[in-house]
Design a protein around this motif. Structure first.
Motif, PDB file in Angstrom:
ATOM      1  N   ASP A  50       8.687  -3.986 -12.465  1.00 36.93           N
ATOM      2  CA  ASP A  50       7.871  -3.899 -13.677  1.00 36.93           C
ATOM      3  C   ASP A  50       6.377  -3.824 -13.368  1.00 36.93           C
ATOM      4  O   ASP A  50       5.595  -3.333 -14.183  1.00 36.93           O
ATOM      5  N   GLY A  51       5.985  -4.324 -12.198  1.00 33.34           N
ATOM      6  CA  GLY A  51       4.569  -4.371 -11.848  1.00 33.34           C
ATOM      7  C   GLY A  51       4.077  -3.127 -11.147  1.00 33.34           C
ATOM      8  O   GLY A  51       3.694  -2.140 -11.772  1.00 33.34           O
ATOM      9  N   GLN A  52       4.147  -3.123  -9.830  1.00 34.77           N
ATOM     10  CA  GLN A  52       3.543  -2.027  -9.081  1.00 34.77           C
ATOM     11  C   GLN A  52       4.440  -0.803  -8.925  1.00 34.77           C
ATOM     12  O   GLN A  52       3.940   0.319  -8.804  1.00 34.77           O
ATOM     13  N   ASP A  53       5.783  -0.972  -8.962  1.00 38.31           N
ATOM     14  CA  ASP A  53       6.660   0.140  -8.615  1.00 38.31           C
ATOM     15  C   ASP A  53       6.970   1.061  -9.790  1.00 38.31           C
ATOM     16  O   ASP A  53       6.874   2.277  -9.673  1.00 38.31           O
TER      17      ASP A  53
ATOM     18  N   ALA B  13      25.107  -4.180 -12.994  1.00 38.96           N
ATOM     19  CA  ALA B  13      24.968  -5.593 -13.341  1.00 38.96           C
ATOM     20  C   ALA B  13      24.662  -5.648 -14.822  1.00 38.96           C
ATOM     21  O   ALA B  13      23.988  -4.759 -15.344  1.00 38.96           O
ATOM     22  N   TRP B  14      25.125  -6.701 -15.485  1.00 42.41           N
ATOM     23  CA  TRP B  14      25.064  -6.705 -16.944  1.00 42.41           C
ATOM     24  C   TRP B  14      24.532  -8.009 -17.522  1.00 42.41           C
ATOM     25  O   TRP B  14      24.907  -8.406 -18.610  1.00 42.41           O
ATOM     26  N   SER B  15      23.659  -8.654 -16.800  1.00 44.82           N
ATOM     27  CA  SER B  15      23.093  -9.897 -17.305  1.00 44.82           C
ATOM     28  C   SER B  15      21.997  -9.615 -18.327  1.00 44.82           C
ATOM     29  O   SER B  15      21.161  -8.728 -18.140  1.00 44.82           O
ATOM     30  N   ALA B  16      21.975 -10.398 -19.397  1.00 50.00           N
ATOM     31  CA  ALA B  16      20.942 -10.240 -20.426  1.00 50.00           C
ATOM     32  C   ALA B  16      19.561 -10.557 -19.880  1.00 50.00           C
ATOM     33  O   ALA B  16      18.555 -10.125 -20.456  1.00 50.00           O
ATOM     34  N   SER B  17      19.489 -11.281 -18.757  1.00 46.60           N
ATOM     35  CA  SER B  17      18.185 -11.599 -18.169  1.00 46.60           C
ATOM     36  C   SER B  17      17.475 -10.354 -17.651  1.00 46.60           C
ATOM     37  O   SER B  17      16.262 -10.376 -17.418  1.00 46.60           O
ATOM     38  N   LEU B  18      18.215  -9.261 -17.483  1.00 51.06           N
ATOM     39  CA  LEU B  18      17.612  -8.016 -16.988  1.00 51.06           C
ATOM     40  C   LEU B  18      17.009  -7.186 -18.117  1.00 51.06           C
ATOM     41  O   LEU B  18      16.315  -6.199 -17.860  1.00 51.06           O
ATOM     42  N   LEU B  19      17.284  -7.570 -19.364  1.00 49.86           N
ATOM     43  CA  LEU B  19      16.755  -6.815 -20.502  1.00 49.86           C
ATOM     44  C   LEU B  19      15.255  -7.065 -20.667  1.00 49.86           C
ATOM     45  O   LEU B  19      14.719  -8.053 -20.187  1.00 49.86           O
ATOM     46  N   GLY B  20      14.609  -6.146 -21.379  1.00 54.59           N
ATOM     47  CA  GLY B  20      13.184  -6.277 -21.640  1.00 54.59           C
ATOM     48  C   GLY B  20      12.317  -5.437 -20.739  1.00 54.59           C
ATOM     49  O   GLY B  20      11.152  -5.180 -21.050  1.00 54.59           O
ATOM     50  N   SER B  21      12.864  -4.994 -19.635  1.00 52.72           N
ATOM     51  CA  SER B  21      12.113  -4.134 -18.723  1.00 52.72           C
ATOM     52  C   SER B  21      12.264  -2.675 -19.136  1.00 52.72           C
ATOM     53  O   SER B  21      13.377  -2.219 -19.399  1.00 52.72           O
ATOM     54  N   PRO B  22      11.167  -1.922 -19.182  1.00 54.29           N
ATOM     55  CA  PRO B  22      11.293  -0.492 -19.492  1.00 54.29           C
ATOM     56  C   PRO B  22      11.846   0.313 -18.322  1.00 54.29           C
ATOM     57  O   PRO B  22      12.128   1.497 -18.462  1.00 54.29           O
ATOM     58  N   TYR B  23      12.044  -0.344 -17.180  1.00 50.87           N
ATOM     59  CA  TYR B  23      12.465   0.370 -15.972  1.00 50.87           C
ATOM     60  C   TYR B  23      13.853  -0.041 -15.489  1.00 50.87           C
ATOM     61  O   TYR B  23      14.537   0.751 -14.839  1.00 50.87           O
ATOM     62  N   ILE B  24      14.279  -1.274 -15.768  1.00 49.50           N
ATOM     63  CA  ILE B  24      15.622  -1.717 -15.408  1.00 49.50           C
ATOM     64  C   ILE B  24      16.477  -1.627 -16.661  1.00 49.50           C
ATOM     65  O   ILE B  24      16.302  -2.387 -17.604  1.00 49.50           O
ATOM     66  N   ARG B  25      17.407  -0.674 -16.682  1.00 52.37           N
ATOM     67  CA  ARG B  25      18.130  -0.371 -17.921  1.00 52.37           C
ATOM     68  C   ARG B  25      19.634  -0.609 -17.772  1.00 52.37           C
ATOM     69  O   ARG B  25      20.304   0.055 -16.967  1.00 52.37           O
TER      70      ARG B  25
ATOM     71  N   SER C 294       0.836  -1.204   0.000  1.00 53.27           N
ATOM     72  CA  SER C 294       0.000   0.000   0.000  1.00 53.27           C
ATOM     73  C   SER C 294       0.861   1.240   0.000  1.00 53.27           C
ATOM     74  O   SER C 294       0.529   2.249  -0.617  1.00 53.27           O
ATOM     75  N   LYS C 295       2.021   1.158   0.663  1.00 51.93           N
ATOM     76  CA  LYS C 295       2.940   2.293   0.665  1.00 51.93           C
ATOM     77  C   LYS C 295       3.485   2.566  -0.721  1.00 51.93           C
ATOM     78  O   LYS C 295       3.579   3.687  -1.168  1.00 51.93           O
ATOM     79  N   ALA C 296       3.854   1.486  -1.396  1.00 54.64           N
ATOM     80  CA  ALA C 296       4.490   1.646  -2.692  1.00 54.64           C
ATOM     81  C   ALA C 296       3.562   2.253  -3.723  1.00 54.64           C
ATOM     82  O   ALA C 296       4.003   2.861  -4.679  1.00 54.64           O
ATOM     83  N   LYS C 297       2.272   2.095  -3.548  1.00 60.49           N
ATOM     84  CA  LYS C 297       1.330   2.607  -4.530  1.00 60.49           C
ATOM     85  C   LYS C 297       1.058   4.097  -4.340  1.00 60.49           C
ATOM     86  O   LYS C 297       0.509   4.756  -5.206  1.00 60.49           O
TER      87      LYS C 297
ATOM     88  N   ALA D  42      15.687 -10.503  -8.635  1.00 58.03           N
ATOM     89  CA  ALA D  42      14.711 -10.875  -7.619  1.00 58.03           C
ATOM     90  C   ALA D  42      13.605  -9.841  -7.449  1.00 58.03           C
ATOM     91  O   ALA D  42      12.472 -10.177  -7.088  1.00 58.03           O
ATOM     92  N   VAL D  43      13.903  -8.576  -7.731  1.00 55.28           N
ATOM     93  CA  VAL D  43      12.889  -7.525  -7.577  1.00 55.28           C
ATOM     94  C   VAL D  43      12.293  -7.102  -8.923  1.00 55.28           C
ATOM     95  O   VAL D  43      11.440  -6.221  -8.972  1.00 55.28           O
TER      96      VAL D  43
END
Length: 425
Positions: free
Chosen positions: A142-145, A153-165, A28-31, A136-137
Motif C-alpha cells: 500500500d505504501g511504496q510498491d 487467501a481470503w481473510s477480511a484483514s486483507l480488505l481495504g487495500s486498493p492493491y490487494i484484492r 531504492s530499487k522498488a521506487k 506481512a507485506v
C-alpha cells in the motif's frame, strides 16, 4: 482452495519485522519504474515496472513443497496454462505474459524474501498463497510498491487495500453462508448448539467472527474448539463436541484436520452434519480411510462451482488442463488459479485500452470491473476495495465419482445474514 494454514499473531509480527529489514535493502530499487520510471512504450502505452514493449511480467509466490503443495501446484499450472493460451492468441496489449514463479514452501521467511526479490521486477502478483504472508507485506504494498496483488487467501484483514484484492467471499462471509446451509437444508434450529473447530490465527478467527454472527442471527450457540495447524488428530475435539450435544459442526482448518474429524465422528456416531471452509478439503482424501465418511456427511463452502461442474467454461478448462498436464489430478486449485489469472488479465486489457500499463493504471482499471463472470457460477465486483468481490457461496459435497471429487448441492447463494453482515467489522 486458501488452502490456508495460518501462523500465530506472534509469527505475523515477526514477519512484519523481517519485512522491514529486507525492504530497507531494496527500497531504492522498488521506487524505480524500469530504467527511467514510468514512460511511454510501444503503441503510446505508458509503462513502468515489469512491462517492456514485448513482455508483461507477473509474480507468482506459491507453495509447491509445503503444507499446501498440491494446491500450489494446481494454482500455478492453471496460471501457466492461462499465460500460454493468452500468448498464443497474441498476448495482451501486444505483449506476452511472463510468469516469474517462486516457491516459498509456506515458510514465512521465504515468502517475505520472495516478495522482496520479485516486487522490483514485476508489474504485480497473480498469486500469493498465505494470508499471514500477504498481511506481512501489506504496508509495503500500500505504501511504496502499489502493485496489484491477487492473493490465494481470503481473510477480511486483507480488505481495504486498493492493491490487494480478494476474489470471492472472505472467510467470515463464507462461514455465515455455511451456517445458513446447515439451518435451511440440514435442520438446525433456534436453541441448537453448533460446534466450530478452527485454526488459531487470522483464518480461524475471521471464520469465527462469521460463525458468531450467523449463530446470533439464527439463535444458535457456538461451541468453540481452537486448534493449531500442527494438530492433526481430532479425537479430543470430536469427544468435546459430542459431549456438548452439538447438532452441526463447522471446520475452519485444513484438509488433514477435516478428514480426521469426519472419520472420528463417524466412528463414535456423532450424528451431526459437518461443513468446512473451502480450504478444508482435498480430493486426495477420498482415497483414504476417511473417504466414505466424507462422502456421506461432509460439505464444503466454496466461492465458486467446482472444476467438475457441467458448464462450458469448466468443460473447456478440464480438457485444456488435462491436455497440458495429463499426469496431474484436477482439483479446485485449478479454478482458483485460472480465475485469478483471468481477473488480472481483464485488468490488463482495460489498462491497455486506457494506454496505461503502469501499476497505477492497472489498479485503476480493476476498479472499473463490476460484473466479471468467472464462468464458475459467481459474478465478481471489484469497484470497492473494502469489500470482497462476492458474498455468494456454493455448497459442495465430496464425491469420488465426479471430476475433481466435488459436486454441487446448493448453487451460489448469498444468505440474508451475509447481506446484513459488516465484513471485517
Amino acid at each position: 482452495m486458501t488452502t490456508r494454514t495460518q501462523v500465530t499473531r506472534t509469527t505475523a509480527a515477526t514477519l512484519a519485522a523481517l519485512l522491514a529489514l529486507t525492504a530497507a535493502g531494496c527500497s531504492s530499487k522498488a521506487k524505480d519504474g524500469g530504467k527511467n520510471g514510468d514512460q511511454a512504450g510501444a503503441g503510446g502505452v505508458k509503462t513502468g515496472q515489469g512491462v517492456t514493449d514485448k513482455t508483461i511480467k507477473l509474480g507468482v509466490l506459491t507453495d509447491m513443497t509445503g503444507v499446501y503443495a498440491s494446491l500450489g501446484k494446481s494454482v500455478t499450472q492453471a496460471q501457466q496454462l492461462y499465460a500460454k493460451q493468452t500468448n498464443a492468441d497474441g498476448g495482451i496489449c501486444g505483449r506476452k505474459i511472463e510468469l516469474v514463479v517462486r516457491d516459498h514452501g509456506y515458510d514465512p521467511q521465504k515468502a517475505v524474501s520472495g516478495y522482496t526479490e520479485l516486487s522490483p521486477q514485476v508489474l504485480g502478483f497473480a498469486q500469493f498463497i498465505g494470508s499471514p504472508f500477504v498481511a506481512a507485506v501489506k504496508q509495503r504494498v500500500d505504501g511504496q510498491d502499489k502493485g496489484l496483488v491477487i492473493p490465494q487467501a481470503w481473510s477480511a484483514s486483507l480488505l481495504g487495500s486498493p492493491y490487494i484484492r480478494v476474489i470471492g467471499n472472505t472467510y467470515d462471509v463464507e462461514t455465515i453462508n455455511a451456517i445458513d446451509f446447515l439451518t435451511k437444508d440440514k435442520g438446525l434450529k433456534k436453541g441448537d448448539k453448533i460446534g466450530h473447530v478452527y485454526f488459531e490465527g487470522d483464518y480461524g478467527e475471521n471464520a469465527l467472527a462469521g460463525a458468531k454472527y450467523a449463530a446470533g442471527q439464527a439463535g444458535l450457540t457456538v461451541v468453540e474448539q481452537k486448534i493449531k495447524p500442527t494438530d492433526n488428530d481430532m479425537t479430543a475435539q470430536v469427544a468435546a463436541l459430542k459431549k456438548a450435544g452439538v447438532k452441526g459442526v463447522v471446520i475452519s482448518a485444513g484438509p488433514r484436520q477435516a478428514a480426521s474429524f469426519v472419520g472420528v465422528a463417524a466412528a463414535v456416531k456423532l450424528q451431526a452434519p459437518i461443513i468446512g471452509n473451502n480450504s478444508a478439503f482435498s480430493p486426495q482424501l477420498l482415497d483414504t480411510q476417511a473417504g466414505p465418511a466424507l462422502m456421506k456427511n461432509y460439505y464444503v463452502a466454496s466461492p465458486t462451482q467446482p472444476i467438475g461442474t457441467d458448464s462450458p467454461a469448466a468443460r473447456k478448462l478440464v480438457a485444456d488442463y488435462r491436455a497440458a498436464y495429463p499426469s496431474d489430478a484436477l482439483d479446485d486449485g485449478v479454478v482458483a488459479g485460472w480465475t485469478a489469472a483471468s481477473v488480472f488479465g481483464e485488468a490488463l486489457k482495460k489498462a491497455c485500452t486506457s494506454k496505461d500499463l503502469t501499476r497505477d493504471g492497472v489498479g485503476k482499471a480493476l476498479l472499473t470491473i463490476n460484473a466479471y463472470d468467472s464462468g464458475f457460477g459467481t459474478t465478481h465486483d471489484f469497484t470497492d476495495p473494502k469489500a470482497p468481490s462476492s458474498r455468494q457461496t456454493v455448497i459442495l459435497q465430496p464425491d469420488k465419482n465426479v471430476t475433481g471429487g466435488m459436486k454441487v448441492v446448493r448453487e451460489a447463494e448469498m444468505s440474508e445474514a451475509a447481506k446484513s453482515f459488516t465484513v471485517g467489522g
